[in-house]
Design a protein around this motif. Structure first.
Motif, PDB file in Angstrom:
ATOM      1  N   ALA A   1      17.587  14.170  -8.336  1.00 40.69           N
ATOM      2  CA  ALA A   1      17.968  12.965  -7.595  1.00 40.69           C
ATOM      3  C   ALA A   1      17.832  11.722  -8.463  1.00 40.69           C
ATOM      4  N   THR A   2      18.815  10.839  -8.366  1.00 43.82           N
ATOM      5  CA  THR A   2      18.713   9.537  -9.030  1.00 43.82           C
ATOM      6  C   THR A   2      18.520   8.405  -8.015  1.00 43.82           C
ATOM      7  N   TYR A   3      18.870   8.666  -6.762  1.00 43.33           N
ATOM      8  CA  TYR A   3      18.582   7.741  -5.664  1.00 43.33           C
ATOM      9  C   TYR A   3      17.914   8.522  -4.544  1.00 43.33           C
ATOM     10  N   ILE A   4      16.756   8.043  -4.094  1.00 42.73           N
ATOM     11  CA  ILE A   4      16.090   8.624  -2.930  1.00 42.73           C
ATOM     12  C   ILE A   4      16.076   7.573  -1.832  1.00 42.73           C
ATOM     13  N   ARG A   5      16.274   8.007  -0.585  1.00 41.69           N
ATOM     14  CA  ARG A   5      16.452   7.087   0.533  1.00 41.69           C
ATOM     15  C   ARG A   5      15.202   7.167   1.425  1.00 41.69           C
ATOM     16  N   LEU A   6      14.356   6.138   1.365  1.00 39.03           N
ATOM     17  CA  LEU A   6      13.061   6.176   2.036  1.00 39.03           C
ATOM     18  C   LEU A   6      12.983   5.134   3.144  1.00 39.03           C
ATOM     19  N   GLY A   7      12.716   5.607   4.352  1.00 38.93           N
ATOM     20  CA  GLY A   7      12.577   4.713   5.499  1.00 38.93           C
ATOM     21  C   GLY A   7      11.198   4.797   6.107  1.00 38.93           C
ATOM     22  N   SER A   8      10.954   5.834   6.903  1.00 42.96           N
ATOM     23  CA  SER A   8       9.719   5.913   7.689  1.00 42.96           C
ATOM     24  C   SER A   8       8.469   5.928   6.821  1.00 42.96           C
ATOM     25  N   ILE A   9       8.534   6.535   5.649  1.00 45.03           N
ATOM     26  CA  ILE A   9       7.352   6.650   4.805  1.00 45.03           C
ATOM     27  C   ILE A   9       7.026   5.348   4.071  1.00 45.03           C
ATOM     28  N   LEU A  10       7.991   4.432   4.037  1.00 44.89           N
ATOM     29  CA  LEU A  10       7.829   3.237   3.197  1.00 44.89           C
ATOM     30  C   LEU A  10       7.916   1.933   3.968  1.00 44.89           C
ATOM     31  N   VAL A  11       8.990   1.707   4.697  1.00 38.43           N
ATOM     32  CA  VAL A  11       9.225   0.366   5.248  1.00 38.43           C
ATOM     33  C   VAL A  11       9.016   0.277   6.763  1.00 38.43           C
ATOM     34  N   LYS A  12       8.854   1.405   7.438  1.00 38.86           N
ATOM     35  CA  LYS A  12       8.635   1.352   8.874  1.00 38.86           C
ATOM     36  C   LYS A  12       7.238   0.809   9.166  1.00 38.86           C
ATOM     37  N   PRO A  13       7.100  -0.253   9.970  1.00 35.14           N
ATOM     38  CA  PRO A  13       5.778  -0.807  10.263  1.00 35.14           C
ATOM     39  C   PRO A  13       4.868   0.213  10.940  1.00 35.14           C
ATOM     40  N   ASP A  14       3.593   0.183  10.614  1.00 34.68           N
ATOM     41  CA  ASP A  14       2.656   1.153  11.152  1.00 34.68           C
ATOM     42  C   ASP A  14       2.572   1.122  12.660  1.00 34.68           C
ATOM     43  N   GLU A  15       2.664  -0.059  13.240  1.00 40.70           N
ATOM     44  CA  GLU A  15       2.508  -0.138  14.713  1.00 40.70           C
ATOM     45  C   GLU A  15       3.654   0.515  15.449  1.00 40.70           C
ATOM     46  N   LEU A  16       4.763   0.824  14.737  1.00 42.30           N
ATOM     47  CA  LEU A  16       5.884   1.497  15.365  1.00 42.30           C
ATOM     48  C   LEU A  16       5.859   2.993  15.120  1.00 42.30           C
ATOM     49  N   SER A  17       4.872   3.472  14.367  1.00 40.22           N
ATOM     50  CA  SER A  17       4.817   4.892  14.025  1.00 40.22           C
ATOM     51  C   SER A  17       4.485   5.729  15.242  1.00 40.22           C
TER      52      SER A  17
ATOM     53  N   LYS B   1       0.833  -1.205   0.000  1.00 39.97           N
ATOM     54  CA  LYS B   1       0.000   0.000   0.000  1.00 39.97           C
ATOM     55  C   LYS B   1       0.867   1.254   0.000  1.00 39.97           C
ATOM     56  N   LYS B   2       1.890   1.276   0.862  1.00 44.93           N
ATOM     57  CA  LYS B   2       2.773   2.438   0.935  1.00 44.93           C
ATOM     58  C   LYS B   2       3.570   2.603  -0.351  1.00 44.93           C
ATOM     59  N   LEU B   3       4.003   1.492  -0.931  1.00 42.63           N
ATOM     60  CA  LEU B   3       4.780   1.566  -2.170  1.00 42.63           C
ATOM     61  C   LEU B   3       3.934   2.156  -3.292  1.00 42.63           C
TER      62      LEU B   3
ATOM     63  N   GLU C   1      25.430  10.109 -10.554  1.00 44.91           N
ATOM     64  CA  GLU C   1      24.319   9.893  -9.629  1.00 44.91           C
ATOM     65  C   GLU C   1      24.257  10.978  -8.545  1.00 44.91           C
ATOM     66  N   LEU C   2      23.036  11.235  -8.091  1.00 47.68           N
ATOM     67  CA  LEU C   2      22.806  12.127  -6.955  1.00 47.68           C
ATOM     68  C   LEU C   2      21.930  11.400  -5.940  1.00 47.68           C
ATOM     69  N   SER C   3      22.481  11.127  -4.778  1.00 47.49           N
ATOM     70  CA  SER C   3      21.756  10.466  -3.687  1.00 47.49           C
ATOM     71  C   SER C   3      21.257  11.562  -2.754  1.00 47.49           C
ATOM     72  N   MET C   4      19.988  11.899  -2.896  1.00 43.62           N
ATOM     73  CA  MET C   4      19.434  12.991  -2.086  1.00 43.62           C
ATOM     74  C   MET C   4      17.925  12.848  -2.052  1.00 43.62           C
ATOM     75  N   GLY C   5      17.341  13.272  -0.926  1.00 44.53           N
ATOM     76  CA  GLY C   5      15.905  13.150  -0.743  1.00 44.53           C
ATOM     77  C   GLY C   5      15.572  11.976   0.149  1.00 44.53           C
ATOM     78  N   MET C   6      14.804  12.281   1.202  1.00 41.10           N
ATOM     79  CA  MET C   6      14.371  11.259   2.148  1.00 41.10           C
ATOM     80  C   MET C   6      12.849  11.345   2.278  1.00 41.10           C
ATOM     81  N   SER C   7      12.295  10.715   3.292  1.00 41.92           N
ATOM     82  CA  SER C   7      10.834  10.606   3.382  1.00 41.92           C
ATOM     83  C   SER C   7      10.127  11.953   3.363  1.00 41.92           C
ATOM     84  N   GLY C   8      10.736  12.983   3.944  1.00 45.62           N
ATOM     85  CA  GLY C   8      10.063  14.263   4.043  1.00 45.62           C
ATOM     86  C   GLY C   8      10.303  15.221   2.900  1.00 45.62           C
TER      87      GLY C   8
END
Length: 237
Positions: A221-237, A12-14, A204-211
């Protein structure tokens, strides 16, 4: 408690993230395939990485060597592994040969250690030079004033290939506030390439995160680094 399984949450998040990436690419006249998602997996255990890879996310990003190694032992043969955290020189031996990319090359002593280890393994390591564009004292990275000197000093290191630049923008509520940070990194890519370094053709440009990943995409950006918005489980939010 969320009733969705982790796999259902992830898919769903993806879907939501993909829609936002597509819109950012459309706004900036870019192709979707120019942007790669790195799943920042510090939030999850090794089992979850199997789910992430199965969902079609091929790039895995880890911040800490001691946390990454057990996960790598489970799934290292799947996907592409990126080391995105601050790297201590005494940990280089654990990273080179396992991780396909290092995003946090930020000092000469680290370059020496990576080059030496890679020479032993007969490898050339693709690296991103970390640049502290905003000059935040709490963050790692070279200042822009140091970039050319650093690239001059490392130009004879045959086992390092500088393929990109990486930066972390300040944490702000409004993405537009960090647009100049990302724009400057793109401009530095162009400045460096004009010098035609033998070991540093910046693609390459590695820049941009969840926010702030959307404005990062708009700025190249050619690589974006996504954690909390994508792979962090909802129950840990």
């Amino acid at each position: 408690m969320n009733t969705l399984t982790y796999q259902e949450q992830l898919r769903k998040k993806l879907d939501q993230v993909e829609a936002r990436i597509a819109a950012a690419c459309q706004r900036s006249g870019r192709k979707r395939e120019e942007v790669n998602i790195i799943a920042v997996t510090k939030y999850v255990d090794g089992e979850a990485i199997g789910e992430i890879l199965s969902a079609g996310i091929q790039h895995i990003g880890e911040n800490r060597v001691q946390d990454a190694l057990p996960k790598y032992e489970m799934y290292g043969e799947r996907g592409t592994w990126h080391f995105i955290g601050h790297l201590q020189t005494n940990k280089v031996k654990d990273v080179v040969g396992r991780f396909s990319y290092i995003h946090s090359l930020d000092r000469f002593s680290l370059a020496e250690a990576i080059n030496k280890r890679a020479e032993t393994l007969n490898l050339v390591v693709p690296c991103f030079v970390q640049v502290n564009i905003a000059e935040e004292p709490t963050k790692f990275g070279l200042s822009t004033k140091e970039l050319f000197a650093f690239l001059d000093e490392t130009s004879n290191m045959k086992h390092i290939n500088v393929i990109g630049l990486m930066t972390m923008a300040p944490n702000v509520d409004n993405q537009e506030e960090v647009r100049p940070i990302f724009r400057q990194l793109r401009e530095w890519k162009e400045k460096i390439n004009l010098r035609a370094y033998p070991h540093a053709h910046i693609r390459e440009l590695s820049m941009g995160m969840s926010g702030d990943f959307e404005v990062a995409i708009e700025e190249g950006a050619t690589y974006i680094r996504l954690g909390s918005i994508l792979v962090k489980p909802d129950e840990l939010s």
